[in-house]
Design an enzyme around this catalytic site. Structure first.
Site, PDB file in Angstrom:
ATOM      1  N   LYS A  93       1.963   2.298  -5.082  1.00 36.35           N
ATOM      2  CA  LYS A  93       2.686   1.828  -6.275  1.00 36.35           C
ATOM      3  C   LYS A  93       1.874   2.038  -7.552  1.00 36.35           C
ATOM      4  O   LYS A  93       2.427   2.338  -8.599  1.00 36.35           O
ATOM      5  CB  LYS A  93       3.031   0.329  -6.133  1.00 36.35           C
ATOM      6  CG  LYS A  93       4.015   0.041  -5.016  1.00 36.35           C
ATOM      7  CD  LYS A  93       4.389  -1.427  -4.949  1.00 36.35           C
ATOM      8  CE  LYS A  93       3.255  -2.334  -4.514  1.00 36.35           C
ATOM      9  NZ  LYS A  93       2.753  -2.126  -3.150  1.00 36.35           N
ATOM     10  N   THR A 109      -6.006 -11.355   3.521  1.00 38.61           N
ATOM     11  CA  THR A 109      -7.099 -10.720   2.775  1.00 38.61           C
ATOM     12  C   THR A 109      -8.231 -11.719   2.513  1.00 38.61           C
ATOM     13  O   THR A 109      -9.247 -11.356   1.936  1.00 38.61           O
ATOM     14  CB  THR A 109      -6.589 -10.174   1.421  1.00 38.61           C
ATOM     15  OG1 THR A 109      -6.039 -11.269   0.679  1.00 38.61           O
ATOM     16  CG2 THR A 109      -5.525  -9.107   1.606  1.00 38.61           C
ATOM     17  N   THR A 119      -9.811  -4.973   0.832  1.00 36.71           N
ATOM     18  CA  THR A 119     -10.729  -5.444   1.872  1.00 36.71           C
ATOM     19  C   THR A 119     -11.488  -4.312   2.571  1.00 36.71           C
ATOM     20  O   THR A 119     -12.429  -4.581   3.306  1.00 36.71           O
ATOM     21  CB  THR A 119      -9.949  -6.208   2.958  1.00 36.71           C
ATOM     22  OG1 THR A 119      -8.972  -5.310   3.507  1.00 36.71           O
ATOM     23  CG2 THR A 119      -9.236  -7.424   2.391  1.00 36.71           C
ATOM     24  N   GLN A 146       2.379  -5.879  -3.315  1.00 31.99           N
ATOM     25  CA  GLN A 146       2.674  -5.864  -1.884  1.00 31.99           C
ATOM     26  C   GLN A 146       4.028  -5.185  -1.577  1.00 31.99           C
ATOM     27  O   GLN A 146       4.522  -4.464  -2.439  1.00 31.99           O
ATOM     28  CB  GLN A 146       2.633  -7.278  -1.286  1.00 31.99           C
ATOM     29  CG  GLN A 146       1.238  -7.875  -1.207  1.00 31.99           C
ATOM     30  CD  GLN A 146       0.791  -8.616  -2.456  1.00 31.99           C
ATOM     31  OE1 GLN A 146       1.580  -9.279  -3.091  1.00 31.99           O
ATOM     32  NE2 GLN A 146      -0.469  -8.503  -2.801  1.00 31.99           N
ATOM     33  N   ASP A 164       0.817  -1.226   0.000  1.00 34.57           N
ATOM     34  CA  ASP A 164       0.000   0.000   0.000  1.00 34.57           C
ATOM     35  C   ASP A 164       0.848   1.272   0.000  1.00 34.57           C
ATOM     36  O   ASP A 164       0.472   2.271   0.611  1.00 34.57           O
ATOM     37  CB  ASP A 164      -0.965   0.026   1.207  1.00 34.57           C
ATOM     38  CG  ASP A 164      -1.819  -1.205   1.265  1.00 34.57           C
ATOM     39  OD1 ASP A 164      -2.305  -1.612   0.206  1.00 34.57           O
ATOM     40  OD2 ASP A 164      -1.991  -1.764   2.362  1.00 34.57           O
ATOM     41  N   LYS A 168      -0.098   4.335  -8.699  1.00 37.48           N
ATOM     42  CA  LYS A 168       0.054   5.635  -9.337  1.00 37.48           C
ATOM     43  C   LYS A 168       1.444   5.790  -9.980  1.00 37.48           C
ATOM     44  O   LYS A 168       1.571   6.338 -11.074  1.00 37.48           O
ATOM     45  CB  LYS A 168      -0.133   6.677  -8.232  1.00 37.48           C
ATOM     46  CG  LYS A 168      -0.124   8.079  -8.662  1.00 37.48           C
ATOM     47  CD  LYS A 168      -0.178   8.898  -7.392  1.00 37.48           C
ATOM     48  CE  LYS A 168       0.408  10.241  -7.649  1.00 37.48           C
ATOM     49  NZ  LYS A 168      -0.590  11.273  -7.621  1.00 37.48           N
ATOM     50  N   GLY A 192      -4.160  -4.257  -4.613  1.00 39.83           N
ATOM     51  CA  GLY A 192      -5.131  -3.284  -5.118  1.00 39.83           C
ATOM     52  C   GLY A 192      -4.370  -2.026  -5.497  1.00 39.83           C
ATOM     53  O   GLY A 192      -4.170  -1.147  -4.677  1.00 39.83           O
ATOM     54  N   HIS A 193      -3.888  -1.979  -6.735  1.00 40.44           N
ATOM     55  CA  HIS A 193      -3.091  -0.830  -7.176  1.00 40.44           C
ATOM     56  C   HIS A 193      -4.029   0.249  -7.725  1.00 40.44           C
ATOM     57  O   HIS A 193      -4.660   0.078  -8.758  1.00 40.44           O
ATOM     58  CB  HIS A 193      -2.082  -1.280  -8.242  1.00 40.44           C
ATOM     59  CG  HIS A 193      -1.044  -2.220  -7.703  1.00 40.44           C
ATOM     60  ND1 HIS A 193      -0.263  -3.027  -8.479  1.00 40.44           N
ATOM     61  CD2 HIS A 193      -0.673  -2.473  -6.432  1.00 40.44           C
ATOM     62  CE1 HIS A 193       0.556  -3.734  -7.706  1.00 40.44           C
ATOM     63  NE2 HIS A 193       0.313  -3.417  -6.459  1.00 40.44           N
TER      64      HIS A 193
HETATM   65  P1  IMP Z   1      -2.600 -12.598   2.107  1.00 36.37           P
HETATM   66  O1  IMP Z   1      -1.669 -12.064   1.073  1.00 36.37           O
HETATM   67  O2  IMP Z   1      -4.037 -12.382   1.773  1.00 36.37           O
HETATM   68  O3  IMP Z   1      -2.284 -14.023   2.451  1.00 36.37           O
HETATM   69  O4  IMP Z   1      -2.354 -11.783   3.465  1.00 36.37           O
HETATM   70  C1  IMP Z   1      -1.132 -11.882   4.199  1.00 36.37           C
HETATM   71  C2  IMP Z   1      -0.740 -10.543   4.780  1.00 36.37           C
HETATM   72  O5  IMP Z   1      -0.342  -9.673   3.722  1.00 36.37           O
HETATM   73  C3  IMP Z   1      -1.862  -9.824   5.509  1.00 36.37           C
HETATM   74  O6  IMP Z   1      -1.314  -9.064   6.570  1.00 36.37           O
HETATM   75  C4  IMP Z   1      -2.423  -8.889   4.452  1.00 36.37           C
HETATM   76  O7  IMP Z   1      -3.071  -7.781   5.010  1.00 36.37           O
HETATM   77  C5  IMP Z   1      -1.139  -8.494   3.739  1.00 36.37           C
HETATM   78  N1  IMP Z   1      -1.360  -8.086   2.361  1.00 36.37           N
HETATM   79  C6  IMP Z   1      -1.666  -8.868   1.306  1.00 36.37           C
HETATM   80  N2  IMP Z   1      -1.772  -8.147   0.186  1.00 36.37           N
HETATM   81  C7  IMP Z   1      -1.524  -6.879   0.520  1.00 36.37           C
HETATM   82  C8  IMP Z   1      -1.446  -5.661  -0.221  1.00 36.37           C
HETATM   83  O8  IMP Z   1      -1.625  -5.615  -1.446  1.00 36.37           O
HETATM   84  N3  IMP Z   1      -1.154  -4.544   0.503  1.00 36.37           N
HETATM   85  C9  IMP Z   1      -0.924  -4.579   1.822  1.00 36.37           C
HETATM   86  N4  IMP Z   1      -0.967  -5.688   2.551  1.00 36.37           N
HETATM   87  C10 IMP Z   1      -1.259  -6.832   1.908  1.00 36.37           C
END
Ligand code: IMP
Length: 404
Positions: A16, A126, A288, A211, A13, A18, A40-41
């Site tokens: 990225k 998520t 989410t 991520q 988050d 933009k 979620g870009h």
């Molecule tokens: P997962 O990727 O859904 O398995 O989540 C694992 C961890 O990574 C959790 O703490 C999520 O909130 C975090 N996470 C997964 N995708 C993102 C992202 O795109 N941005 C920020 N945190 C993420």
């Protein structure tokens, strides 16, 4: 050979989307190489907001966009996303690796089950089936897009997954998977060979990680991480390309720090200050909707990100948000057992944090420049792009990148 690999320097988050959108117009190809719809870009185009979950965020700018083998794909989500994106660019060139693994409803159920099993020690995923999709990939019982060529094989694979997970599925589910598959079938490609050929022919490419560095499954705050390689090393395995194609790396850092989900966060703040910063920056998850944890910029964390990713350049985002905050602090070092520590250690949190304070800059260019220069000096890496607002073009250039 001109390539640039972009990674997040914090917990994801970082803004990225933009930066990728901005950079992509200067590249022939934009490739997404890890993660799934957990990402979620966000890009704000006029009065519309695009949240790219699976399609590379340079969709509008690059001539070709590629979803490579390292990505895990929820077919329904991908079909919906492509349909949504058509309104912004009718004539697009998307290529999807046939080696990519598919996230099924069984993976979704497994994600939920595993989080429930962990109880109070939950990761805060998520719940998009990402961990289980990689778990089945590495366990060698995953389902790849290539398996859809033969419905019997697909069924056998689903049956095995169902047995391993002890989760039943309805036969009709196969039909709905195949229906979605048929809609994206036309985009399937051997993306590894395609990229190799194009790069050898002199095309340019921007590779985007989803991520952030510290939720990388190897280098992050394990087990509070995602299940893919979010660091620059991930680009080789995630695309199938050899390391020789990658030499320049840019990291994106937010002017402060945020995190969703559980896990270590040394500079986290709470109470009214946290509420204020969260509100100013609209810090709610793009995937989410969860409120993000917020905190100060953490230089020891960025020092580590610079090293782990071999960063040549940095982009700093949301400085306009931080400039409105009246209590700006930056962590410059940590202390543990009475010793000063300069670098973040994802395995051990510090005892104490040493901060420096800054005055809010509001609209003052000079004060903002002081903040930018301070970070640059501490990290020894030039900050070439600065995000100064929500809109797509709210970016200031602060120097040039050389990619060859
Ligand atoms: P997962 O990727 O859904 O398995 O989540 C694992 C961890 O990574 C959790 O703490 C999520 O909130 C975090 N996470 C997964 N995708 C993102 C992202 O795109 N941005 C920020 N945190 C993420």
């Amino acid at each position: 050979m001109e390539t640039l690999t972009l990674v997040g320097c914090q917990f994801g988050d970082e803004g990225k989307g933009k930066i990728i959108d901005y950079l992509s117009k200067d590249f022939d190809i934009n490739v997404r190489f890890n993660g799934g719809e957990n990402a979620g870009h966000t890009v704000v185009v006029g009065d519309k907001t695009i949240k790219y979950h699976l399609v590379p965020a340079g969709f509008l700018g690059a001539k070709t966009v590629v979803i490579s083998n390292g990505v895990v794909i929820n077919l329904r989500k991908l079909v919906e996303e492509i349909d949504f994106l058509k309104q912004f660019k009718g004539n697009f060139d998307l290529k999807i690796s046939e080696m990519a693994h598919v996230v099924t409803e069984l993976h979704f159920k497994r994600d939920k089950y595993l989080e429930q099993l962990r109880g109070a020690g939950l990761i805060g995923t998520t719940l998009k089936g990402i961990g289980p999709a990689y778990e089945s990939k590495f366990g060698r019982y995953g389902i790849r897009l290539v398996d859809f060529r033969d419905v019997n094989r697909l069924k056998e694979n689903l049956d095995l997954l169902s047995k391993i997970y002890q989760i039943p599925y309805d036969e009709k589910y196969i039909d709905s998977l195949v229906q979605d598959y048929n809609q994206i079938k036309g985009y399937l490609f051997d993306t590894r060979s395609y990229l190799e050929t194009e790069l050898e022919a002199g095309k340019t490419a921007l590779f985007e990680a989803a991520q952030g560095t510290f939720i990388d499954v190897e280098s992050g705050t394990y087990p509070f991480v995602t299940s893919s390689h979010t660091t620059s090393g991930g680009v080789t395995v995630g695309t199938g390309l050899s390391p020789k194609y990658f030499s320049k790396f840019i990291g994106v850092a937010k002017a402060y720090t945020t995190r969703v989900g559980e896990g270590m966060f040394p500079t986290e703040i709470f109470g009214t200050d946290a509420d204020k910063l969260r509100k100013l920056g609209n810090e709610f998850g793009a995937t989410t909707g969860r409120p993000r944890r917020v905190g100060y910029l953490d230089i020891p964390m960025l020092r580590k990100a610079v090293k782990l990713n071999s960063l040549d350049y940095l982009a700093l985002t949301k400085v306009d948000v931080l400039g409105k905050f009246d209590n700006i602090k930056v962590a410059v070092s940590y202390e543990s057992n009475g010793t000063e520590i300069k670098e973040f250690d994802p395995m051990h949190g510090p005892d104490r944090i040493n901060y420096e304070s800054f005055k809010p800059w509001g609209g003052s260019e000079g004060k903002l420049q002081d903040y930018v220069e301070f970070i640059q000096d501490e990290l020894g890496v030039p900050i070439v792009l600065i995000g100064v607002g929500e809109k797509r073009d709210a970016i200031e250039l602060n120097g040039k990148m050389v990619l060859t």
